[in-house]
Structure formats: structure tokens, C-alpha cells
Design an enzyme around this catalytic site. Structure first.
Site, PDB file in Angstrom:
ATOM      1  N   HIS A  24       0.760  -1.150  -0.057  1.00 22.40           N
ATOM      2  CA  HIS A  24       0.087  -0.024   0.142  1.00 22.40           C
ATOM      3  C   HIS A  24       1.250   1.063  -0.144  1.00 22.40           C
ATOM      4  CE1 HIS A  24      -3.157   2.159   1.328  1.00 22.40           C
ATOM      5  NE2 HIS A  24      -2.175   3.265   1.912  1.00 22.40           N
ATOM      6  N   GLU A  25       1.659   0.873   0.759  1.00 20.76           N
ATOM      7  CA  GLU A  25       2.447   2.507   0.981  1.00 20.76           C
ATOM      8  C   GLU A  25       3.685   2.780  -0.074  1.00 20.76           C
ATOM      9  OE1 GLU A  25       2.207   4.680   3.035  1.00 20.76           O
ATOM     10  OE2 GLU A  25       1.133   3.487   4.291  1.00 20.76           O
ATOM     11  N   HIS A  28       1.455   4.466  -3.602  1.00 18.60           N
ATOM     12  CA  HIS A  28       1.827   5.477  -2.470  1.00 18.60           C
ATOM     13  C   HIS A  28       2.972   6.405  -3.358  1.00 18.60           C
ATOM     14  CE1 HIS A  28      -1.968   5.648  -0.712  1.00 18.60           C
ATOM     15  NE2 HIS A  28      -1.201   5.439   0.471  1.00 18.60           N
TER      16      HIS A  28
END
Length: 225
Positions: A24-25, A28
Site C-alpha cells: 500500500h505504501e 503511494h
């Protein structure tokens, strides 16, 4: 000894959570890089290495407490260190931040989709049902946990309040003055949000998670056969 046994049983779920959160990170950071901001890359965050994203409390302690206390009804709650983004490096900050923020939840939906298709494909290949696989090994439980964890991360982060990704996603459609007020009151909103979630808000998230889970299974089953 019982606690060690519970902790050992929680480790597969923790591995799933850790990988999904780091992916997820990473999403980003990757989209920020693609949009012209290399801040995350320069700080070593454009990676799937858990050590680059982990927060001791939010990534390790609280999730493990939740996982070992599931039988007592404790929710699994956690977070990673936010990926730094310098909007001054973005050509269109408002639009670019929308995609950077959306990348995290979308990455988890992607993982959930791949998990469903992998699981459904395995059932089709072996000719077994989910119940039969569950009786043979833990693959069924692991696959379902993988999909459910990613859907939970996606929908939780899409809640439209700061500091969650949803707050930045919805900012694309709100007046600048309103966004500024929401950002200025971010800490207060965070406290209220946590209270609401622990007082029953987590139960509400089960509905979109279940509906999406079932929808993905239906699509995968029809395509895989």
C-alpha cells in the site's frame, strides 16, 4: 505456553497484513514518483522492504495485539509511516494528490483481486471445493485472509476523512477553504474517527468488504469456470 501458541497462529495473518500494508505504501511512493515527486524515493520509501515503512506501534504492536485477541473480539487496527510527498514537485498538485492518495487503496484492491483469481484458479485446477481444501491444508484460510485483509485496508483507508487516504481523495472535489479547515483539524478528526471505529464502526466496514469479496468470487468463478 497458550499465549505462544496463539501468537504462532497469528503470525501468518501478521505476514499478510505486513506485506499488504507495505505494498500500500509502496504504491503511494511509486505514483508520487511517476507524478514527478522523488521525495519518497530519496528517503528510501520506494521499496517493499517492511523496515522502510514500519511504525513500531502501528505496524507491529497494535496489529499483533488485535490478532492474538480476536477471540475476545478485539479489532485488528494498525498503520504504517506515511509516505512523504512534496506537492511543490507536482505539476498539478490537486489532481496528482488525488491519484497518489488513491494508489494505496487501489493497490490493495488489486492484491485482493489477484488473490481471488489465484484461489479460484487453484480450485479449478485441483477440482476441489473450498471446503475440501480447508480439510486438507491451510491454503484456503490463508487465501481468504489475504483477500479479506486487503479489502479491509482498502475500505478503511477510503473513509473520507484526514489523515486517511480518503480525505485526500475527496479533497479533489471539495473547495480549497473546506480542505484547509479539515487539514487544520486533522488531529481532532483522527481522535473522533478512532472512537467511532472502536465503538462499532469496524462492524460497518464488514458490509462493503463482504459484498466486494463475494462480487470478486462470482466474477472469478465465471471467468475461470
Amino acid at each position: 505456553m497458550d499465549f505462544l501458541h496463539i501468537l504462532a497462529n497469528a503470525m501468518p495473518m501478521f505476514v499478510i497484513f505486513l506485506f499488504s500494508l507495505c505494498f500500500h505504501e509502496f504504491a503511494h511512493a511509486f505514483v508520487a514518483h511517476m507524478r514527478g515527486d522523488n521525495t519518497a524515493q530519496m528517503m528510501g520509501r520506494l521499496t517493499l522492504n517492511p523496515m522502510a515503512h514500519a511504525d513500531p506501534l502501528g505496524t507491529v504492536i497494535l496489529p499483533l495485539i488485535g490478532m492474538t485477541g480476536m477471540a475476545a473480539g478485539l479489532p485488528i487496527f494498525g498503520w504504517a509511516r506515511p509516505v512523504p510527498v512534496d506537492e511543490r514537485n507536482l505539476k498539478r498538485p490537486r489532481q496528482d494528490m488525488f491519484w497518489i492518495a488513491s494508489a494505496g487503496p487501489l493497490s490493495n484492491i488489486l492484491l485482493a483481486t489477484l488473490g481471488v483469481f489465484g484461489y479460484t484458479g487453484y480450485l479449478a485446477y485441483t477440482g476441489l471445493t473450498g471446503a475440501e481444501i480447508a480439510n486438507v491444508n491451510n491454503w484456503s484460510v490463508f487465501a481468504i485472509s489475504f483477500v479479506a485483509t486487503n479489502l479491509a485496508l482498502a475500505f478503511f483507508n477510503l473513509i473520507p476523512f484526514h489523515p486517511l487516504d480518503g480525505g485526500k481523495v475527496i479533497a479533489r472535489f471539495l473547495p480549497e477553504s473546506m480542505n484547509r479547515k479539515l487539514e487544520e483539524n486533522e488531529q481532532t478528526i483522527s481522535i473522533v474517527l478512532i472512537m467511532v471505529l472502536f465503538l462499532g464502526g469496524f462492524a460497518i466496514l464488514r458490509y462493503p468488504i463482504f459484498w466486494t469479496f463475494q462480487g470478486l468470487v462470482d466474477v472469478a468463478t465465471s471467468l475461470v469456470g
